[in-house]
Scaffold this active site. Structure first.
Site, short mmCIF file in Angstrom:
data_model
loop_
_atom_site.label_atom_id
_atom_site.label_comp_id
_atom_site.label_asym_id
_atom_site.label_seq_id
_atom_site.Cartn_x
_atom_site.Cartn_y
_atom_site.Cartn_z
N GLU A 135 39.24 19.50 15.75
CA GLU A 135 38.96 20.84 16.28
C GLU A 135 37.48 20.98 16.60
O GLU A 135 36.65 20.27 16.04
CB GLU A 135 39.31 21.91 15.22
CG GLU A 135 40.79 22.03 14.93
CD GLU A 135 41.08 23.13 13.92
OE1 GLU A 135 40.15 23.82 13.44
OE2 GLU A 135 42.27 23.31 13.60
N LYS A 137 33.98 22.67 16.22
CA LYS A 137 33.33 23.42 15.14
C LYS A 137 32.42 24.46 15.78
O LYS A 137 31.34 24.14 16.27
CB LYS A 137 32.55 22.49 14.22
CG LYS A 137 32.00 23.21 13.01
CD LYS A 137 31.42 22.21 12.03
CE LYS A 137 30.99 22.86 10.73
NZ LYS A 137 30.09 23.98 10.87
N ASP A 139 29.94 27.59 16.26
CA ASP A 139 28.78 28.04 15.52
C ASP A 139 28.75 29.56 15.50
O ASP A 139 28.11 30.20 16.33
CB ASP A 139 27.54 27.48 16.23
CG ASP A 139 26.42 27.24 15.26
OD1 ASP A 139 26.63 27.48 14.06
OD2 ASP A 139 25.34 26.83 15.70
N TYR A 246 41.48 29.48 13.04
CA TYR A 246 41.71 28.05 12.80
C TYR A 246 42.18 27.75 11.37
O TYR A 246 42.36 26.60 11.02
CB TYR A 246 40.46 27.24 13.11
CG TYR A 246 39.18 27.72 12.43
CD1 TYR A 246 39.04 27.65 11.05
CD2 TYR A 246 38.13 28.25 13.17
CE1 TYR A 246 37.90 28.10 10.42
CE2 TYR A 246 36.98 28.70 12.56
CZ TYR A 246 36.88 28.62 11.18
OH TYR A 246 35.75 29.09 10.56
N LYS A 334 29.12 16.30 12.72
CA LYS A 334 28.08 17.09 13.40
C LYS A 334 27.47 16.35 14.57
O LYS A 334 27.36 15.13 14.55
CB LYS A 334 26.97 17.44 12.40
CG LYS A 334 27.40 18.29 11.23
CD LYS A 334 27.72 19.69 11.69
CE LYS A 334 27.51 20.75 10.65
NZ LYS A 334 26.23 20.99 10.13
N CYS A 428 -3.19 20.29 -9.46
CA CYS A 428 -2.22 21.25 -8.94
C CYS A 428 -2.95 22.34 -8.16
O CYS A 428 -3.88 22.95 -8.69
CB CYS A 428 -1.43 21.87 -10.09
SG CYS A 428 -0.42 23.28 -9.59
N CYS A 431 -2.51 25.80 -10.36
CA CYS A 431 -3.09 26.04 -11.68
C CYS A 431 -4.21 25.08 -12.03
O CYS A 431 -4.86 25.22 -13.07
CB CYS A 431 -2.00 25.98 -12.75
SG CYS A 431 -1.38 24.33 -13.05
N CYS A 446 3.15 18.64 -11.24
CA CYS A 446 2.06 19.34 -11.91
C CYS A 446 2.38 19.24 -13.40
O CYS A 446 3.51 19.48 -13.82
CB CYS A 446 2.06 20.81 -11.47
SG CYS A 446 1.21 21.91 -12.61
N CYS A 452 1.57 26.82 -15.61
CA CYS A 452 1.37 26.91 -14.16
C CYS A 452 2.15 28.12 -13.64
O CYS A 452 3.38 28.17 -13.74
CB CYS A 452 1.86 25.64 -13.47
SG CYS A 452 1.76 25.73 -11.68
S1 IVH Z 1 37.83 24.88 8.53
C1 IVH Z 1 38.55 24.46 4.11
N1 IVH Z 1 37.54 24.77 11.13
O1 IVH Z 1 32.29 25.71 9.51
C2 IVH Z 1 38.13 24.40 5.52
N2 IVH Z 1 35.72 25.63 9.86
O2 IVH Z 1 30.88 24.10 7.58
C3 IVH Z 1 37.37 25.59 5.96
N3 IVH Z 1 33.82 26.37 11.21
O3 IVH Z 1 32.66 27.96 6.83
C4 IVH Z 1 36.82 25.59 7.29
N4 IVH Z 1 34.69 25.88 13.16
O4 IVH Z 1 32.50 28.90 9.26
C5 IVH Z 1 36.96 25.10 9.97
N5 IVH Z 1 37.46 24.64 13.45
C6 IVH Z 1 36.89 24.98 12.29
C7 IVH Z 1 35.59 25.53 12.23
C8 IVH Z 1 35.04 25.84 10.99
C9 IVH Z 1 33.64 26.39 12.53
C10 IVH Z 1 32.82 26.81 10.21
C11 IVH Z 1 33.32 27.76 9.16
C12 IVH Z 1 33.06 27.07 7.85
C13 IVH Z 1 31.97 26.12 8.21
C14 IVH Z 1 31.92 24.94 7.26
#
Ligand code: IVH
Length: 705
Positions: A135, A137, A139, A246, A334, A428, A431, A446, A452
């Protein structure tokens, strides 16, 4: 954006007249908003907490003098990026977890082989296909939507995963979110997904905000978060928010057998999905889709920061379960972070809770991936030496997600003529105590200990942090303020602040009401769970999960202290027990025992014990009373229905402790095929021995399967 200049900062508040007030207020708002963003958004503050407080109080002072100029979007009406107290807290019935991260092909490979090795069918047959949904991800910020009898009844942000904020009224204004589900939806269903903003909507909204003199957001994520967390839903309604579904939380009936089925059902109920979402069954297929999406990324129309691979079959998701805060069945892959170049103007030293000195790069502020960056961590001496980073250098910096910006490398050809290799300070900077590098570690420390001020105050901030005492009205800023004023020196003093009520309410920014609220907040925490208490002590290496493990294992403060004292003797069985706790390594155990034996720490704990009622640890309800709860288990021999790893994970999630060797304290020995000496020993000690099937029945008996 750089730190805004303040034309009127030297004019006392009471000498600002009605004519200059709008400008003086505007410049302060810009400055406070800017520093909020540095602190909360970029995790890279440029000014001290005290300086920030000064700006904030000055803004409040001016707004009090000229109430007609007070507006809802003034940063004085919000605290950092967190909402003001206007949102009700909601506890998630099913926790909202986060995801582990993979950055490289090797990371993805590790994830994949981890999953396959966990599941015995796939471990024993490398050719068996295992499918994942890939899927996008997105933002944005995740949100839980609760439907009862097919009506939207509640919406909450993720918060810390356990408790979020009630944003129901705001969520109702998002057109992507159905208020009513069709008849085939279960009676109770929680839909989870991401609230986000498209790139085009984000640009247009920022242009409008700029025109109207409103808040301009650094990126679509911040814009979505800022727009959702508005106290006035009418403002949220005016912002172009969208939603992708999702995942799900509590459900009264299963949604399907696979992630793909469930996605289809969400779609049939009117939710928008983050597409495309192909099924992938190998590392190569994952990497091919990853590369494909990286090319298409600029044309998607919304920001994504990577992919998420999820095991498609829900029964397998269930078997794989979770480790700490993240599922074993999913991972975020990522995209590489954005990089840019800027000048390293100086190197500061920050002194942390444990006395560790962290060199911090002071950069010429620059925009990286939509966020202004002025500071970056340099980690430690070795990091600086390895990259030969010098003050005055041109450096490449990068930012990945919410991670603090990093200096990747220097640009050798841009090095000025007169630079010197960087040396860590021998004193330090806070302190003046001597500093030293500990053997086997990259960090300098330190040696001042709690003498401190930097260490003492960081200790106190940790003590009241969200997962520790979390005292309402007593955040990091007030801690710093009271510490500076000499009102608190150690943790116990917090609970004696009531003796200084008059002194507090006489302080700038405090009044009788806020003081009373603070004292009430403190009183409310005199009863505290053992896990929070242990975390709050600030024992090196002991974070939230480990503190919970310890609390669960020892049950009461008295028992914990007693066992830690005994564990000082490595020959004593208390030590053996400590290191046998799954999740406690040897080095952690050493730090723990050492900390608990130090006279200074025992004094602090005794002092706190006088002020507090530390509650015995109570295991979460759902798991208690199950046949395996609280039992100590040992596995031996070859298991056939699951891997050793899966067996251990499932036993632990049923509340059992799994150890490596049989002793008189062992409750059950689970003996697979060809069990050897452990079975003999168990028999001799009178430990119950059970078969793999009996173990599986026990798991089933407590509703785990
Ligand atoms: S699944 C247990 N699917 O990424 C699994 N998360 O880094 C829960 N996010 O808190 C998340 N796209 O805000 C899932 N296709 C996707 C996503 C997704 C974005 C975000 C979500 C999560 C964060 C984790």
């Amino acid at each position: 954006m750089t730190a805004p200049t303040l034309k009127f900062i030297d004019t006392p508040v009471d000498q600002i007249d009605a004519e200059t007030a709008p400008e003086a207020i505007a410049e302060l708002r810009t400055a406070v908003a800017y520093h909020n963003e540095r602190y909360h958004g970029a995790d890279a503050p440029e000014i001290s907490d005290a300086e920030y407080d000064g700006l904030f109080r000055r803004l409040q002072g001016l707004e009090t003098r000229f109430p007609e100029l007070l507006t809802e979007d003034s940063p004085s009406q919000k605290v950092g990026s967190a909402p003001s107290s206007g949102f009700r807290k909601l506890r998630h019935t099913v926790p909202m977890l986060s995801l582990g991260n993979a950055f490289t092909r090797e990371d993805v490979e590790d994830f994949l082989s981890g999953v396959r090795n966990f599941l015995h069918e796939w471990r024993s047959d490398p050719t068996l296909r295992l499918e994942f949904v890939a899927e996008l991800k997105i933002d944005g910020l995740s949100c839980n939507l609760r439907y009862e009898h097919r009506k939207l009844v509640q919406a909450a942000t993720r918060g810390d995963g356990e408790t979020g904020e009630d944003v129901t009224a705001n969520v109702r204004t998002i057109t992507d979110i159905p208020h009513q589900l069709p008849d085939d939806a279960p009676d109770v269903i929680e839909i989870r997904g991401e609230v986000y903003m498209t790139d085009a909507d984000f640009q247009a909204m920022n242009a409008r905000q700029q025109e109207m003199g409103g808040k301009v957001f650094a990126n679509p994520r911040n814009a979505a978060a800022g727009s959702l967390r508005q106290l006035d839903p009418a403002i949220t309604a005016s912002r172009p928010l969208r939603f992708f579904g999702y995942a799900w939380g509590e459900t009264s009936a299963p949604l399907g057998k696979t992630q793909t089925d469930c996605r289809k059902r969400l779609k049939s109920w009117g939710f928008k999905l983050n597409e495309p979402s192909p099924l992938v069954g190998s590392l190569d297929e994952m990497m091919a889709f990853y590369q494909d999406i990286q090319v298409k990324r600029p044309d998607l129309g919304f920001s994504i920061d990577g992919l998420v691979y999820k095991v498609d079959r829900l029964d397998l998701q269930q078997r794989l379960g979770f480790v700490a805060r993240a599922p074993r069945w999913a991972i975020a892959h990522k995209f590489p972070p954005e990089q840019t170049m800027t000048r390293l103007e100086d190197i500061d030293i920050q002194v942390g809770r444990t006395g560790k000195l962290t060199p911090v790069a002071h950069l010429k502020p620059i925009n990286v991936g939509g966020v202004m960056v002025g500071r970056a961590t340099l980690h430690n001496e070795d990091y600086i030496k390895a990259k030969d980073i010098r003050i005055g250098d041109m450096v490449v910096i990068q930012r990945a997600g919410d991670v603090i910006p990093q200096v990747v490398e220097i640009v050798a050809r841009e090095r000025p003529a007169d630079t010197k290799a960087y040396e860590m300070p021998d004193k330090c900077p806070i302190c003046g105590s001597a500093t030293m590098r500990r053997e086997g570690e990259a960090a300098w420390y330190c040696t001042g200990g709690l003498v401190c001020p930097a260490q003492a105050v960081e200790h106190l901030k940790h003590f009241v942090a969200r997962d520790a005492f979390d005292i309402e009205g007593l955040g990091a800023k007030s801690i710093a303020e009271f510490f500076e004023a000499g009102l608190i020196k150690g943790p116990g003093d917090i609970f004696r602040l009531k003796d200084h009520a008059h002194a507090i309410q006489a302080r700038d920014g405090w009044g009788p009401q806020s003081t009373q609220k603070l004292l009430d907040g403190i009183d409310a925490r005199r009863r505290i769970g053992l896990d929070r208490f242990i975390l709050a002590l600030g024992i090196p290496q002991i974070g939230r999960e480990t503190a919970r493990l310890l609390a669960r294992h020892y049950g009461s403060l008295a028992k914990f202290r007693e066992e830690m004292a005994l564990a000082q003797d490595p020959e004593h069985e208390a030590w053996a027990h400590l290191v046998a706790i799954n999740g406690i390594g040897e080095s952690m155990a050493l730090d723990l025992v050492k900390f608990m034996a130090e006279a200074h720490n025992t004094t602090v704990i005794d002092d706190l014990a006088h002020e507090l009622d530390v509650q015995d640890f109570i295991a979460p309800k759902a798991k208690s009373g199950t046949p395996l709860d609280g039992k100590t288990l040992v596995f031996t021999g070859t298991l056939t229905a699951m891997t050793r790893h899966e067996a251990k994970a499932r036993a632990e999630s049923a509340g059992a402790k799994v150890t490596g060797s049989v002793s008189a304290k062992t409750d059950y020995l689970v003996a697979g095929a060809d069990a050897g000496s452990k079975a003999t020993k168990a028999a001799a000690l009178g430990v119950t021995v059970m078969s793999e099937q009996e173990f599986i029945d026990m798991l089933a008996g407590q509703g785990e399967t």
